[in-house]
Scaffold this active site. Structure first.
Site, PDB file in Angstrom:
ATOM      1  N   ARG A 198      42.377  49.774  41.265  1.00  0.00           N
ATOM      2  CA  ARG A 198      41.951  48.361  41.181  1.00  0.00           C
ATOM      3  C   ARG A 198      42.912  47.554  40.309  1.00  0.00           C
ATOM      4  O   ARG A 198      43.688  46.752  40.808  1.00  0.00           O
ATOM      5  CB  ARG A 198      40.506  48.290  40.639  1.00  0.00           C
ATOM      6  CG  ARG A 198      39.862  46.916  40.781  1.00  0.00           C
ATOM      7  CD  ARG A 198      40.270  45.910  39.738  1.00  0.00           C
ATOM      8  NE  ARG A 198      39.950  46.350  38.378  1.00  0.00           N
ATOM      9  CZ  ARG A 198      40.367  45.698  37.295  1.00  0.00           C
ATOM     10  NH1 ARG A 198      41.102  44.614  37.399  1.00  0.00           N
ATOM     11  NH2 ARG A 198      40.082  46.155  36.094  1.00  0.00           N
ATOM     12  N   ASP A 199      42.906  47.816  39.018  1.00  0.00           N
ATOM     13  CA  ASP A 199      43.742  47.018  38.120  1.00  0.00           C
ATOM     14  C   ASP A 199      45.218  47.166  38.501  1.00  0.00           C
ATOM     15  O   ASP A 199      45.982  46.201  38.479  1.00  0.00           O
ATOM     16  CB  ASP A 199      43.513  47.482  36.674  1.00  0.00           C
ATOM     17  CG  ASP A 199      43.910  46.437  35.651  1.00  0.00           C
ATOM     18  OD1 ASP A 199      44.919  45.757  35.869  1.00  0.00           O
ATOM     19  OD2 ASP A 199      43.218  46.297  34.624  1.00  0.00           O
ATOM     20  N   HIS A 230      39.950  49.166  27.195  1.00  0.00           N
ATOM     21  CA  HIS A 230      40.720  48.930  28.417  1.00  0.00           C
ATOM     22  C   HIS A 230      42.006  48.224  27.962  1.00  0.00           C
ATOM     23  O   HIS A 230      42.046  46.998  27.851  1.00  0.00           O
ATOM     24  CB  HIS A 230      39.879  48.049  29.359  1.00  0.00           C
ATOM     25  CG  HIS A 230      40.575  47.612  30.599  1.00  0.00           C
ATOM     26  ND1 HIS A 230      40.343  48.181  31.837  1.00  0.00           N
ATOM     27  CD2 HIS A 230      41.499  46.637  30.822  1.00  0.00           C
ATOM     28  CE1 HIS A 230      41.075  47.581  32.756  1.00  0.00           C
ATOM     29  NE2 HIS A 230      41.789  46.630  32.162  1.00  0.00           N
ATOM     30  N   HIS A 262      45.943  47.215  27.964  1.00  0.00           N
ATOM     31  CA  HIS A 262      47.224  47.060  28.660  1.00  0.00           C
ATOM     32  C   HIS A 262      48.349  47.330  27.668  1.00  0.00           C
ATOM     33  O   HIS A 262      48.175  47.183  26.452  1.00  0.00           O
ATOM     34  CB  HIS A 262      47.305  45.661  29.274  1.00  0.00           C
ATOM     35  CG  HIS A 262      46.427  45.530  30.494  1.00  0.00           C
ATOM     36  ND1 HIS A 262      46.921  45.619  31.777  1.00  0.00           N
ATOM     37  CD2 HIS A 262      45.088  45.366  30.619  1.00  0.00           C
ATOM     38  CE1 HIS A 262      45.914  45.497  32.647  1.00  0.00           C
ATOM     39  NE2 HIS A 262      44.797  45.337  31.966  1.00  0.00           N
ATOM     40  N   CYS A 316      47.085  41.648  35.361  1.00  0.00           N
ATOM     41  CA  CYS A 316      46.069  40.756  35.916  1.00  0.00           C
ATOM     42  C   CYS A 316      46.790  39.560  36.520  1.00  0.00           C
ATOM     43  O   CYS A 316      47.652  38.962  35.871  1.00  0.00           O
ATOM     44  CB  CYS A 316      45.107  40.297  34.808  1.00  0.00           C
ATOM     45  SG  CYS A 316      43.933  39.063  35.379  1.00  0.00           S
ATOM     46  N   ASN A 369      47.967  48.857  32.480  1.00  0.00           N
ATOM     47  CA  ASN A 369      47.221  49.605  31.462  1.00  0.00           C
ATOM     48  C   ASN A 369      48.107  50.759  31.004  1.00  0.00           C
ATOM     49  O   ASN A 369      49.069  51.130  31.669  1.00  0.00           O
ATOM     50  CB  ASN A 369      45.958  50.207  32.084  1.00  0.00           C
ATOM     51  CG  ASN A 369      44.989  49.141  32.527  1.00  0.00           C
ATOM     52  OD1 ASN A 369      45.151  48.562  33.589  1.00  0.00           O
ATOM     53  ND2 ASN A 369      44.000  48.887  31.709  1.00  0.00           N
TER      54      ASN A 369
HETATM   55  P1  HMG Z   1      34.928  30.087  43.003  1.00  0.00           P
HETATM   56  O1  HMG Z   1      36.070  29.354  43.595  1.00  0.00           O
HETATM   57  O2  HMG Z   1      34.376  29.579  41.730  1.00  0.00           O
HETATM   58  O3  HMG Z   1      33.683  30.309  43.925  1.00  0.00           O
HETATM   59  O4  HMG Z   1      35.373  31.601  42.883  1.00  0.00           O
HETATM   60  P2  HMG Z   1      33.213  29.720  45.240  1.00  0.00           P
HETATM   61  O5  HMG Z   1      31.833  30.265  45.345  1.00  0.00           O
HETATM   62  O6  HMG Z   1      33.456  28.246  45.269  1.00  0.00           O
HETATM   63  O7  HMG Z   1      34.131  30.426  46.337  1.00  0.00           O
HETATM   64  C1  HMG Z   1      35.483  30.140  46.576  1.00  0.00           C
HETATM   65  C2  HMG Z   1      35.926  30.920  47.781  1.00  0.00           C
HETATM   66  O8  HMG Z   1      35.819  32.316  47.532  1.00  0.00           O
HETATM   67  C3  HMG Z   1      35.047  30.649  49.025  1.00  0.00           C
HETATM   68  O9  HMG Z   1      35.848  30.854  50.143  1.00  0.00           O
HETATM   69  C4  HMG Z   1      34.038  31.750  48.953  1.00  0.00           C
HETATM   70  O10 HMG Z   1      33.491  32.056  50.200  1.00  0.00           O
HETATM   71  C5  HMG Z   1      34.872  32.921  48.423  1.00  0.00           C
HETATM   72  P3  HMG Z   1      36.455  29.606  50.961  1.00  0.00           P
HETATM   73  O11 HMG Z   1      35.295  28.713  51.243  1.00  0.00           O
HETATM   74  O12 HMG Z   1      37.462  28.980  50.018  1.00  0.00           O
HETATM   75  O13 HMG Z   1      37.073  30.238  52.158  1.00  0.00           O
HETATM   76  N1  HMG Z   1      34.115  33.893  47.681  1.00  0.00           N
HETATM   77  C6  HMG Z   1      34.156  35.212  47.917  1.00  0.00           C
HETATM   78  N2  HMG Z   1      34.792  35.938  48.846  1.00  0.00           N
HETATM   79  C7  HMG Z   1      34.607  37.269  48.811  1.00  0.00           C
HETATM   80  N3  HMG Z   1      33.851  37.902  47.884  1.00  0.00           N
HETATM   81  C8  HMG Z   1      33.199  37.193  46.944  1.00  0.00           C
HETATM   82  C9  HMG Z   1      33.327  35.796  46.953  1.00  0.00           C
HETATM   83  N4  HMG Z   1      32.841  34.840  46.152  1.00  0.00           N
HETATM   84  C10 HMG Z   1      33.317  33.670  46.615  1.00  0.00           C
HETATM   85  N5  HMG Z   1      32.471  37.841  46.046  1.00  0.00           N
HETATM   86  C11 HMG Z   1      35.395  33.869  42.182  1.00  0.00           C
HETATM   87  C12 HMG Z   1      34.763  32.487  42.009  1.00  0.00           C
HETATM   88  C13 HMG Z   1      35.042  34.679  40.969  1.00  0.00           C
HETATM   89  C14 HMG Z   1      34.833  34.493  43.434  1.00  0.00           C
HETATM   90  C15 HMG Z   1      36.934  33.731  42.331  1.00  0.00           C
HETATM   91  O14 HMG Z   1      37.417  32.965  41.270  1.00  0.00           O
HETATM   92  C16 HMG Z   1      37.644  35.054  42.355  1.00  0.00           C
HETATM   93  O15 HMG Z   1      37.488  35.829  43.288  1.00  0.00           O
HETATM   94  N6  HMG Z   1      38.493  35.340  41.331  1.00  0.00           N
HETATM   95  C17 HMG Z   1      39.279  36.550  41.280  1.00  0.00           C
HETATM   96  C18 HMG Z   1      39.147  37.144  39.925  1.00  0.00           C
HETATM   97  C19 HMG Z   1      39.855  38.478  39.854  1.00  0.00           C
HETATM   98  O16 HMG Z   1      39.668  39.356  40.678  1.00  0.00           O
HETATM   99  N7  HMG Z   1      40.707  38.661  38.798  1.00  0.00           N
HETATM  100  C20 HMG Z   1      41.356  39.889  38.536  1.00  0.00           C
HETATM  101  C21 HMG Z   1      40.440  40.918  37.980  1.00  0.00           C
HETATM  102  S1  HMG Z   1      39.948  40.642  36.277  1.00  0.00           S
HETATM  103  C22 HMG Z   1      41.055  41.583  35.362  1.00  0.00           C
HETATM  104  O17 HMG Z   1      42.023  42.051  35.890  1.00  0.00           O
HETATM  105  C23 HMG Z   1      40.738  41.856  33.913  1.00  0.00           C
HETATM  106  C24 HMG Z   1      40.215  43.274  33.659  1.00  0.00           C
HETATM  107  O18 HMG Z   1      41.117  44.245  34.144  1.00  0.00           O
HETATM  108  C25 HMG Z   1      39.992  43.484  32.159  1.00  0.00           C
HETATM  109  C26 HMG Z   1      41.211  43.153  31.302  1.00  0.00           C
HETATM  110  O19 HMG Z   1      42.304  43.666  31.564  1.00  0.00           O
HETATM  111  O20 HMG Z   1      41.044  42.382  30.374  1.00  0.00           O
HETATM  112  C27 HMG Z   1      38.867  43.501  34.362  1.00  0.00           C
HETATM  113 MG    MG Z   2      42.879  44.985  33.131  1.00  0.00          MG
END
Ligand code: HMG
Ligand code: MG
Length: 308
Positions: free
Chosen positions: A22-23, A214, A216, A247, A256
Site C-alpha cells: 500500500r504505502d 509508522h 518514513h 505519500c 518507510n
Molecule cells: P473528496 O473529494 O473530499 O470527496 O475526497 P468526495 O466525496 O467529494 O469525492 C470526490 C471523488 O472521489 C468523487 O468522484 C467520489 O465519487 C470519489 P468524482 O465524482 O470526482 O468522479 N470517491 C471515492 N472513490 C472511491 N472510493 C472512495 C471514494 N470516496 C470518494 N472511498 C477522499 C475525499 C478521502 C476520498 C479523497 O480525498 C481521497 O481519496 N484521497 C486520497 C488520500 C490517500 O489515499 N492518501 C495517501 C494515503 S495516506 C498516507 O500515505 C499516510 C500514511 O501512510 C501514514 C503516514 O505515513 O503518515 C497512512
Molecule cells: Mg506512510
C-alpha cells in the site's frame, strides 16, 4: 547473527505490519499491475508476514496506483492466521472494503490541518467526524480498525507540529473505537528524542501495546527512531519491503524503513518476528525487479542483491 535471548527489558517478540503493497506502491510514478501486486503479497506471506496492508479504498482519481484494491483482496482470499488490511477514508470506502472481504481497515487522520486538507480534503475535526461512523460500522462487521495519525514529527506544509496535537488526534481515534493507533512520521524528520517524547505522551491515553510506529526514512533516522520506540515499550512496527513508499501528498518524502533492515536489527537483538530474512529479501528483489531499480534496503544491498 541471531543472539540467544533479547537484552534485559526487551520483549521476546514484536509485531511487524508490512505496508509495502500500500504505502510503497501508492507512491510509484507508474501503476503497478495487479499480478505484480499479488506476486509481491504472496512472497511477503511466504516470508512469514502475517499483517499486510494490501491496498486502499480511496478515490482512484486521487491515487490511481491503488485502483483495483477490491479485486486484489478478492483474489487473495482469506489465509489462516493472516490479516490483510486496507486504508478506508469514508463510508463508501468501507462498503467496498467489506464487499471485497478485507479483514481489517485503517482510517487515516493527521496532526496537521494543511496535510489533512491536502490528503483527504477536510479539516482534522471533519475527518474525525467522518471516521466515527466508519469505525462504528466496521466494528459492527467484526473488523478491527487501525487509526493512523500522520505528520507526528513534522508537516511538509506547516513545519512544526505540536506533540499535544498528535496526542489529541491519537486519543480521539482510540476513543472512537480504533483498536490500535499508528503514529506516522510521514516525512521522516523525527529523531529518537521526538519519537520517545511522542510515545510517552500518547501512551498516557492509549495503552502502549496498542500504539504502533509508522516511520518514513527520508532523513535516515527511522532505524534509530524504531529503536527509541522499542526502548519506550512500543511493540508494533510498520515497515515497507525494499523501503518502498512515500505519500503522494508529502512531496519528497521517501519510503518507510525497509522491513529487511528493521528485521535485521530485531533479529540481531534476539527479538522474534516470525519473518524469514532471506525470503523477505527475495520479496524485495521481486518487486524492485518489476520496478526496474535496486531496493532501498541496506541489508538487501549488502547482500549483493540486484533487481532481476
Ligand atoms: P473528496 O473529494 O473530499 O470527496 O475526497 P468526495 O466525496 O467529494 O469525492 C470526490 C471523488 O472521489 C468523487 O468522484 C467520489 O465519487 C470519489 P468524482 O465524482 O470526482 O468522479 N470517491 C471515492 N472513490 C472511491 N472510493 C472512495 C471514494 N470516496 C470518494 N472511498 C477522499 C475525499 C478521502 C476520498 C479523497 O480525498 C481521497 O481519496 N484521497 C486520497 C488520500 C490517500 O489515499 N492518501 C495517501 C494515503 S495516506 C498516507 O500515505 C499516510 C500514511 O501512510 C501514514 C503516514 O505515513 O503518515 C497512512
Ligand atoms: Mg506512510
Amino acid at each position: 547473527m541471531k543472539t540467544a535471548a533479547p537484552l534485559a527489558g526487551l520483549p521476546a517478540s514484536v509485531e511487524i505490519v508490512e505496508v509495502g503493497p500500500r504505502d510503497g506502491l501508492q507512491n510509484e510514478p507508474g501503476i503497478v499491475d495487479l499480478d505484480t501486486r499479488l506476486g509481491l503479497i504472496e512472497r511477503l506471506l511466504a516470508a512469514g508476514l502475517r499483517r499486510i496492508e494490501v491496498g486502499a479504498f480511496v478515490s482512484p482519481k486521487r491515487v490511481p496506483q491503488m485502483a483495483g484494491s477490491g479485486e486484489l483482496v478478492k483474489r487473495l482470499g482469506r489465509r489462516e492466521g493472516v490479516r490483510f488490511s486496507a486504508l478506508v477514508p469514508n463510508l463508501r470506502g468501507l462498503e467496498a472494503a467489506i464487499e471485497a472481504g478485507v479483514e481489517e481497515i485503517a482510517v487515516f487522520g493527521a496532526a496537521s490541518e494543511t496535510f489533512s486538507r491536502r490528503n483527504i480534503n477536510c479539516s482534522i475535526g471533519e475527518s474525525l467526524e467522518r471516521f466515527r461512523p466508519v469505525v462504528e460500522r466496521a466494528r459492527a462487521h467484526g473488523l478491527p480498525v487501525r487509526g493512523y495519525v500522520s505528520c507526528v514529527a513534522g508537516c511538509p506544509y506547516e513545519g512544526e507540529v505540536p506533540v499535544a496535537r498528535v496526542v489529541e488526534v491519537g486519543a480521539a481515534l482510540f476513543e472512537m473505537g480504533c483498536s490500535e493507533v499508528s503514529l506516522g512520521d510521514t516525512i521522516g524528520t523525527g529523531t529518537p528524542r521526538r519519537i520517545a517524547e511522542l510515545v510517552r505522551a500518547c501512551s498516557a491515553g492509549i495503552p502502549i501495546d496498542r500504539l504502533g510506529l509508522h516511520l518514513h526514512d527520508t532523513y535516515g533516522q527511522a532505524l534509530a527512531n524504531y529503536l527509541a520506540g522499542l526502548l519506550c515499550g512500543v511493540r508494533i512496527f510498520d515497515a515497507s519491503v525494499a523501503g518502498l513508499g512515500g505519500c503522494p501528498y508529502a512531496p519528497g518524502a521517501s519510503g518507510n524503513l525497509a522491513t529487511e533492515d528493521l528485521l535485521y536489527m530485531l533479529e540481531g537483538m534476539g527479538i522474534a518476528t516470525g519473518v524469514d530474512l532471506d525470503a523477505l529479501v527475495a520479496a524485495g528483489r521481486f518487486v524492485t525487479g518489476a520496478l526496474g531499480r535496486p531496493p532501498a534496503s541496506r541489508v538487501a544491498t549488502a547482500r549483493g542483491v540486484t533487481p532481476d
